[in-house]
Design an enzyme around this catalytic site. Structure first.
Site, mmCIF file in Angstrom:
data_model
loop_
_atom_site.group_PDB
_atom_site.id
_atom_site.type_symbol
_atom_site.label_atom_id
_atom_site.label_comp_id
_atom_site.label_asym_id
_atom_site.label_seq_id
_atom_site.Cartn_x
_atom_site.Cartn_y
_atom_site.Cartn_z
ATOM 1 C CB SER A 113 20.557 14.170 56.694
ATOM 2 O OG SER A 113 21.274 15.275 56.260
ATOM 3 C CG HIS A 134 24.760 10.479 55.216
ATOM 4 N ND1 HIS A 134 24.672 10.135 56.536
ATOM 5 C CD2 HIS A 134 24.542 11.821 55.163
ATOM 6 C CE1 HIS A 134 24.434 11.220 57.257
ATOM 7 N NE2 HIS A 134 24.350 12.251 56.445
ATOM 8 C CD GLU A 146 26.019 6.643 57.710
ATOM 9 O OE1 GLU A 146 25.485 5.801 58.426
ATOM 10 O OE2 GLU A 146 25.635 7.834 57.680
ATOM 11 C CG ASN A 185 22.165 11.678 60.976
ATOM 12 O OD1 ASN A 185 22.720 12.342 61.868
ATOM 13 N ND2 ASN A 185 22.122 12.080 59.719
HETATM 14 N N1 LIG Z 1 24.515 20.258 56.400
HETATM 15 C C1 LIG Z 1 24.911 19.070 56.862
HETATM 16 O O1 LIG Z 1 25.567 18.956 57.901
HETATM 17 C C2 LIG Z 1 24.570 17.827 56.081
HETATM 18 C C3 LIG Z 1 25.273 16.652 56.356
HETATM 19 C C4 LIG Z 1 24.999 15.507 55.597
HETATM 20 C C5 LIG Z 1 24.014 15.538 54.638
HETATM 21 N N2 LIG Z 1 23.326 16.696 54.401
HETATM 22 C C6 LIG Z 1 22.309 16.677 53.333
HETATM 23 O O2 LIG Z 1 22.906 17.186 52.154
HETATM 24 C C7 LIG Z 1 21.914 17.866 51.371
HETATM 25 C C8 LIG Z 1 22.349 19.299 51.142
HETATM 26 O O3 LIG Z 1 22.488 19.928 52.398
HETATM 27 P P1 LIG Z 1 23.294 21.291 52.581
HETATM 28 O O4 LIG Z 1 23.551 21.428 54.057
HETATM 29 O O5 LIG Z 1 24.411 21.363 51.624
HETATM 30 O O6 LIG Z 1 22.168 22.353 52.166
HETATM 31 P P2 LIG Z 1 22.380 23.821 51.536
HETATM 32 O O7 LIG Z 1 21.094 24.532 51.771
HETATM 33 O O8 LIG Z 1 23.648 24.426 52.009
HETATM 34 O O9 LIG Z 1 22.528 23.506 49.971
HETATM 35 C C9 LIG Z 1 21.485 23.089 49.174
HETATM 36 C C10 LIG Z 1 21.726 23.663 47.792
HETATM 37 O O10 LIG Z 1 20.744 23.123 46.908
HETATM 38 C C11 LIG Z 1 20.423 24.129 45.986
HETATM 39 N N3 LIG Z 1 19.167 23.803 45.328
HETATM 40 C C12 LIG Z 1 17.910 24.284 45.583
HETATM 41 N N4 LIG Z 1 17.051 23.738 44.690
HETATM 42 C C13 LIG Z 1 17.775 22.917 43.888
HETATM 43 C C14 LIG Z 1 17.466 22.130 42.756
HETATM 44 N N5 LIG Z 1 16.229 22.059 42.298
HETATM 45 N N6 LIG Z 1 18.460 21.461 42.170
HETATM 46 C C15 LIG Z 1 19.731 21.518 42.625
HETATM 47 N N7 LIG Z 1 20.089 22.262 43.687
HETATM 48 C C16 LIG Z 1 19.115 22.951 44.302
HETATM 49 C C17 LIG Z 1 20.405 25.409 46.794
HETATM 50 O O11 LIG Z 1 20.546 26.551 45.945
HETATM 51 C C18 LIG Z 1 21.594 25.189 47.711
HETATM 52 O O12 LIG Z 1 22.779 25.727 47.161
HETATM 53 C C19 LIG Z 1 20.597 17.722 52.141
HETATM 54 O O13 LIG Z 1 19.910 16.597 51.688
HETATM 55 C C20 LIG Z 1 21.079 17.529 53.571
HETATM 56 O O14 LIG Z 1 20.137 16.874 54.389
HETATM 57 C C21 LIG Z 1 23.592 17.838 55.085
#
Ligand SMILES: NC(=O)c1ccc[n+]([C@@H]2O[C@H](COP(=O)([O-])OP(=O)(O)OC[C@H]3O[C@@H](n4cnc5c(N)ncnc54)[C@H](O)[C@@H]3O)[C@@H](O)[C@H]2O)c1
Length: 303
Positions: A113, A134, A146, A185
């Protein structure tokens, strides 16, 4: 783009499963890895449910495979998108593993993010093929992705990724400098900083902040960006407004003490029932429904 490139998604959480869904609908074979067995076991059903809710063919989920090992997920990928937890050390370790197992030509992308892509990719042997993609939540309802270029990223890697995302129906934009928070962001949190300051300084309450945004410029924002708006009213008027107001806006360099106090008091927002405001389960459900319906209607209108 000819034959559809194979894609790997690392992390099957909120973002990972949605990204996989969009790419599968676009015809790509998508291999997804997550170390949590429950995330892999539920992957297909989560995607099928989303597709059914959207009125799309749930069979697209058949192009997504759940891979118990990272190496198997990335072995023949042309593009690897990492969507693991927002933790720099973890992401760096993941990319070391990904680089070792993926084809030497694969484009390597992080869905972070706000963490600069340069920091995440610092340990790679071949940073020319590394960039940020992103996506926004939920990836199948929000058009923007992005594409973030670092000082090392090859122009061809950016072009290839933008072409793939565009062909998949996304609105892909290039971010030419790898700054924290990229474009979306930074803009969003510049607004949130002032929103919190208005409440902290007693100018108005949290509900009023949200009403002002939703009843005024929030209405226009989907069709009128801030710089289009500045041109619409005139750069001279914009300058006059800035002469008066900018010096008074919040410029606290770190997070607001007001926000820190909420977190310290356990007021974490909807998940604890109170943050800036109190949230009943009914209010939470209504708000989530409103957001989804709004995003769906914008998409249906082609916006
Ligand atoms: N939630 C949002 O609105 C959003 C928006 C844009 C970007 N992001 C970014 O996307 C990424 C994921 O966010 P999310 O909201 O899906 O989080 P989430 O917690 O829903 O998912 C993360 C996943 O990663 C897995 N994980 C843990 N350790 C791992 C490893 N070693 N290798 C691979 N997978 C692993 C977890 O089991 C989980 O399923 C983050 O970097 C977050 O900042 C999130």
């Amino acid at each position: 783009m000819g034959e559809k490139a194979r894609v790997a998604v690392v992390g099957a959480g909120l973002m990972g499963h949605g990204i996989a869904q969009v790419l599968a609908v676009a015809g790509h074979a998508v291999r997804v890895h997550d170390p949590a067995p429950a995330m892999l076991a539920t992957l297909g059903d989560r995607i099928r449910r989303n597709l059914t809710d959207l009125g799309q063919d749930p069979q697209a989920a058949d192009r997504v495979s759940a891979e118990p090992t990272l190496a198997a997920a990335v072995a023949d990928a042309a593009l690897v998108i990492e969507a693991g937890p927002e933790n720099l050390a973890l992401k760096r370790a993941l990319f070391a593993e990904i680089e070792a197992a993926a084809p030497a030509t694969a484009i390597l992308a992080s869905n972070t993010s706000v963490i600069p892509i340069t920091q995440i990719m610092a340990g790679l042997d071949e940073p020319r093929r590394a960039l940020g993609t992103h996506w926004w939540n939920p990836p199948y309802l929000v058009p923007l992705v992005e594409v973030i270029k670092t000082a090392s990223t090859a122009a061809a890697a950016v072009e290839w990724t933008v072409a793939l995302l565009t062909a998949a129906g996304k609105t892909a934009v290039v971010v030419a400098k790898d700054v924290p928070g990229f474009v979306g962001n930074r803009l969003q949190h510049a607004l949130w900083r002032e929103a919190i300051a208005l409440v902290a300084n007693g100018v108005c309450d949290a509900r009023t902040v949200d009403t002002v945004v939703k009843a005024v410029f929030g209405r226009r924002l989907a069709v009128l960006g801030p710089l289009e708006n500045a041109d619409l009213v005139g750069t001279d008027l914009t300058l006059a407004i800035h002469e008066t107001v900018l010096a008074d806006l919040d410029r606290t360099p770190g997070p607001s003490p007001y926000l820190r106090a909420l977190v310290a008091a356990g007021k974490l927002g909807m998940k604890t029932g109170e943050g800036f405001r109190r949230w009943s389960p009914e209010d939470q459900a209504a708000l989530r429904r409103r957001v989804t319906e709004h995003l769906e209607s914008l998409l249906a209108e082609g916006l």
